[in-house]
Enzyme design. Structure first.
Site, PDB file in Angstrom:
ATOM      1  N   ARG A   1       0.830  -1.309  -0.027  1.00 46.54           N
ATOM      2  CA  ARG A   1      -0.629   0.121   0.145  1.00 46.54           C
ATOM      3  C   ARG A   1       0.678   1.359   0.369  1.00 46.54           C
ATOM      4  NH1 ARG A   1      -5.093  -1.018   1.445  1.00 46.54           N
ATOM      5  NH2 ARG A   1      -5.703   0.751   2.380  1.00 46.54           N
TER       6      ARG A   1
ATOM      7  N   TRP B   1       2.669   5.614   1.727  1.00 50.45           N
ATOM      8  CA  TRP B   1       2.383   6.579   0.599  1.00 50.45           C
ATOM      9  C   TRP B   1       2.470   8.220   0.813  1.00 50.45           C
ATOM     10  CZ3 TRP B   1       0.130   8.862  -3.125  1.00 50.45           C
ATOM     11  CH2 TRP B   1       0.278   8.462  -4.392  1.00 50.45           C
TER      12      TRP B   1
ATOM     13  N   ASN C   1      -3.966   7.667   7.114  1.00 49.13           N
ATOM     14  CA  ASN C   1      -3.967   6.969   5.290  1.00 49.13           C
ATOM     15  C   ASN C   1      -5.431   8.078   4.757  1.00 49.13           C
ATOM     16  OD1 ASN C   1      -4.625   5.923   3.170  1.00 49.13           O
ATOM     17  ND2 ASN C   1      -5.524   4.281   4.146  1.00 49.13           N
TER      18      ASN C   1
ATOM     19  N   GLU D   1      -3.259  -2.494 -21.932  1.00 50.94           N
ATOM     20  CA  GLU D   1      -2.884  -3.802 -20.443  1.00 50.94           C
ATOM     21  C   GLU D   1      -1.777  -3.918 -21.041  1.00 50.94           C
ATOM     22  OE1 GLU D   1      -4.306  -3.529 -18.113  1.00 50.94           O
ATOM     23  OE2 GLU D   1      -3.461  -5.068 -16.499  1.00 50.94           O
TER      24      GLU D   1
ATOM     25  N   LYS E   1       1.070  -2.416 -17.851  1.00 45.61           N
ATOM     26  CA  LYS E   1       2.015  -3.576 -17.573  1.00 45.61           C
ATOM     27  C   LYS E   1       3.875  -3.022 -17.267  1.00 45.61           C
ATOM     28  CE  LYS E   1      -0.236  -4.629 -15.259  1.00 45.61           C
ATOM     29  NZ  LYS E   1      -1.605  -4.732 -14.748  1.00 45.61           N
TER      30      LYS E   1
ATOM     31  N   LYS F   1      -0.424  -0.160  -3.926  1.00 45.65           N
ATOM     32  CA  LYS F   1      -1.338  -1.117  -5.155  1.00 45.65           C
ATOM     33  C   LYS F   1      -3.294  -0.165  -4.021  1.00 45.65           C
ATOM     34  CE  LYS F   1      -3.065  -4.596  -6.009  1.00 45.65           C
ATOM     35  NZ  LYS F   1      -2.733  -5.319  -7.403  1.00 45.65           N
TER      36      LYS F   1
HETATM   37  C1  F6R Z   1      -2.108  -1.055 -12.509  1.00 49.06           C
HETATM   38  C2  F6R Z   1      -2.737  -1.470 -11.345  1.00 49.06           C
HETATM   39  C3  F6R Z   1      -4.109  -0.015 -11.387  1.00 49.06           C
HETATM   40  C4  F6R Z   1      -4.745  -0.355 -10.389  1.00 49.06           C
HETATM   41  C5  F6R Z   1      -5.918   0.757 -10.687  1.00 49.06           C
HETATM   42  C6  F6R Z   1      -7.216   0.910 -10.070  1.00 49.06           C
HETATM   43  O1  F6R Z   1      -1.289  -2.913 -12.440  1.00 49.06           O
HETATM   44  O2  F6R Z   1      -2.965  -1.822 -10.727  1.00 49.06           O
HETATM   45  O3  F6R Z   1      -4.135   0.556 -12.483  1.00 49.06           O
HETATM   46  O4  F6R Z   1      -5.959  -0.796 -11.670  1.00 49.06           O
HETATM   47  O5  F6R Z   1      -5.212   1.827 -10.029  1.00 49.06           O
HETATM   48  O6  F6R Z   1      -7.134   0.419  -8.488  1.00 49.06           O
HETATM   49  P1  F6R Z   1      -8.598  -0.836  -8.243  1.00 49.06           P
HETATM   50  O7  F6R Z   1      -8.784  -1.747  -9.376  1.00 49.06           O
HETATM   51  O8  F6R Z   1      -8.518  -1.464  -7.213  1.00 49.06           O
HETATM   52  O9  F6R Z   1      -9.755   0.391  -8.372  1.00 49.06           O
END
Ligand code: F6R
Length: 614
Positions: free
Chosen positions: A27, A79, A106, A487, A491, A609
């Site tokens: 995180r 973060w 947070n 995508e 990545k 994350k």
């Molecule tokens: C890329 C990645 C981010 C998330 C984005 C949305 O690998 O992990 O682009 O997809 O921050 O996050 P969520 O899906 O948790 O809303």
């Protein structure tokens, strides 16, 4: 963003807090710190960098009496949002005389400037650049022998988001935790309570948990948990049972979580579609939507919101709903949606996609759609997360914990479930049972096809060797394969730091082709399906400009192979499921490029994350 752990109970707090921080490091990993109450006073230890740096500064906390006698504490992995990632900006933040208050936070205190100016005018001195320290000082300014009253008074003044944990020197063993917009889960143990930003930090200790709602404040002492509103009105929150296994959140022999999570995809997808396909009737069973075929047919548009990888998954959903159901599909970046007064209403089914269920922009888009009278469903992985709860209806992905910052199995599960959503909408419209059956069978084949790609991991690793020295790449695809290009490019850039752009293959000629030369490799989605011959033509144009081409091709397609310098083969399947199968190939490609470049794969620089800030 940022991970919080807190403990009160019969055991020594420090090892439990540190173990929790390691679980939450995904995180944020700019700095870390812990505060422990040894019965007499609060001691704070913090350090720039990863949790391992913090452990180094603690000395032998496993035998040191300071730590062994401390049965309550709070901890944080950061973060950075306000102020650089330095030790002074690390949490916990002390406040008050002799540092009687310690607090971890947070989220973002949006009105921190005004609050800080007021506190400074009262003679308070700040030690950090953070908005979080303002909250700590504010709590202390209200402290008059009752930490609950001080915290709730402070939180009433705060604008913004918080998951917060704090303790006070004068109230040993007591923790206060609260939330607004940032997750807090309270794990109930035997003679102890462990609090964290998510369940991965507590499952080693307990499966019984309570998820706080916005503006809840919990007073915790040992195994006693008393939850109240900011106005001190007692509230009951449901007890939830966490069904992730501890193993599911460990690396299980893999070098990185990302690789483990890539390998878990056949099983994860099986879990995501299990019980959701009715072969008899050639349709999908999505009871979490809570909408009958009669209700579903009333919708004129499927509007999908999300960010990052979830947004890319949403694009596949858009193609599928138009393709299968001849229904209008639209995807919108969640932050754009929330800020541009969108035209949306009761004729729209809004689907919010999120792995974490905590992404701030996606959550705000959910609220906006609800306020505008739309039916909203969440497509979320983390059970009990804010988006899942606020959407009120939806489909859990059941992908299991995704620890690596780069999303992999969440994407493939999101797309699998979106295909089922499109199928369900289509069957209520013009799609025949036979056609529905054919699509259902294709979706059920996906786990096996993904396994076949994973089985070629060594070959993909070999191909990756040829791409480690480039600094730029293009990804191209058409139709369903365009979101896969997006995508794939996302990545590679996030984990290998190679700059990558994705284009519809037709778009190259409208400008980007000017950049092609021997230093700009092109990754082309050239598997068999609609538009493939056109993409092969575009690849020829790339090679004519000396760009090295890596083609993702259908097994045994010699013609496509001849057009490329390098190939990765995927099994034959329709383009709508190839979105999943080809993405897995590109995940492995990115993984190996990043590994060979020596990158920090599970925790890429500058990322976190769960993006709970705008
Ligand atoms: C890329 C990645 C981010 C998330 C984005 C949305 O690998 O992990 O682009 O997809 O921050 O996050 P969520 O899906 O948790 O809303």
């Amino acid at each position: 963003m940022c991970g919080i752990v807190a403990y009160s109970g019969v055991r020594a707090a420090s090892p439990i807090l540190l173990q929790g921080l390691r679980k939450l490091e995904y995180r944020g990993y700019d700095s870390a710190g812990i505060a422990i109450h040894d019965g007499a006073k609060i001691q704070i230890f913090k350090q720039e960098g990863k949790v391992s740096n913090l452990v180094d500064t603690l000395g032998d906390y496993k035998t040191d009496p300071t730590h062994l006698n401390a049965h309550a504490g709070i901890a944080h992995t950061r973060w950075a949002t306000h102020g650089p990632p330095t030790t002074k900006n690390a949490h916990p933040h002390p406040a008050g005389e002799g540092g009687r208050i310690a607090l971890v936070h947070n989220g973002i205190i949006e009105n921190y400037r005004g609050l800080k100016a007021r506190l400074e005018a009262d003679g308070r001195v700040f030690l950090s650049d953070t908005d979080s320290e303002v909250l700590a000082q504010l709590v202390d300014s209200y402290y008059d022998g009752n930490l609950f009253e001080a915290l709730s008074s402070a939180l009433k003044e705060v604008e913004g988001t918080f998951g917060v944990a704090c303790m006070c020197e004068d109230e040993p063993g007591k923790l206060l935790v609260a939330r607004r917009g940032s997750p807090i889960v309270i794990g109930l143990g035997d003679g102890e309570t462990i609090v964290a930003s998510d369940a991965s930090a507590i499952i080693k200790h307990t499966r019984q948990a309570i998820y706080l709602d916005d503006n809840d404040v919990a007073v915790i002492e040992g195994d006693q948990v008393d939850i109240r509103t900011l106005d001190a009105v007692p509230v009951q929150r449901d007890l939830a049972s966490i069904d992730w296994s501890a193993d599911a959140a460990e690396k299980g022999g893999f070098e990185h979580y990302m690789l483990k999570e890539i390998y878990e995809q056949p099983e994860a997808i099986r879990n995501a579609i299990r019980g959701r396909v009715n072969l008899d009737r050639g349709t999908a069973v999505l009871s979490g939507l809570g909408l009958s075929p009669r209700e579903l047919v009333q919708f004129q548009r499927l509007l999908i919101v999300g960010c990052g990888t979830s947004l890319n998954a949403g694009l596949v959903g858009e193609y599928a709903v138009e393709d299968f159901a001849a229904m209008l599909g639209e995807v919108e970046q969640a932050a754009e949606f929330r800020y541009r007064n969108p035209i949306v209403g009761s004729k729209d089914l809004v689907v919010a996609i999120s792995q974490s269920g905590e992404t701030a922009d996606t959550l705000a888009a959910v609220r906006e759609a609800i306020d505008k009278g739309s039916m909203v469903a969440g497509l979320v992985n983390v059970v009990g997360s804010t988006i899942a709860r606020e959407a009120g209806r939806g489909i859990y992905l059941h992908a299991g914990p995704e620890i690596s910052v780069a999303s992999t199995k969440a994407f493939t599960c999101q797309v699998s479930v979106l295909l089922l959503v499109a199928l369900k909408l289509a069957r209520g419209r013009r799609m025949s049972r036979e056609e529905g059956l054919r699509i259902s069978q294709e979706v059920l084949r996906v786990p096996e096809l993904v396994q076949q790609v994973i089985d070629t991991n060594d070959a993909i690793a070999k191909v990756a060797e040829a791409f480690t020295d480039y600094e730029h790449m293009f990804y191209i695809g058409r139709g369903y394969m365009f979101p896969v290009a997006l995508e794939g490019a996302l990545k590679i850039k996030e984990i290998s730091y190679i700059h990558a752009e994705a284009y519809n293959a037709a778009e190259l000629k409208h400008g980007p082709i000017a950049l092609l030369d021997e230093n700009m490799p092109v990754v082309a989605l050239m598997n068999k399906g609609p538009g493939q011959e056109k993409t092969v033509g575009n690849v020829e144009e790339c090679r004519a400009r000396k760009a090295p081409v890596l083609g993702v091709i259908t097994e045994g397609d010699e013609e496509a192979r001849a057009a490329c310098d390098f190939t990765i083969e995927i099994p034959a399947c329709p383009h709508y499921t190839a979105t999943i199968v080809a993405t897995v190939a590109l995940q492995l490609f990115s993984y190996h490029v990043a590994r060979l470049r020596g990158c920090s794969i599970d925790q890429p620089r500058n990322l976190a994350k769960s993006v709970t800030v705008e």
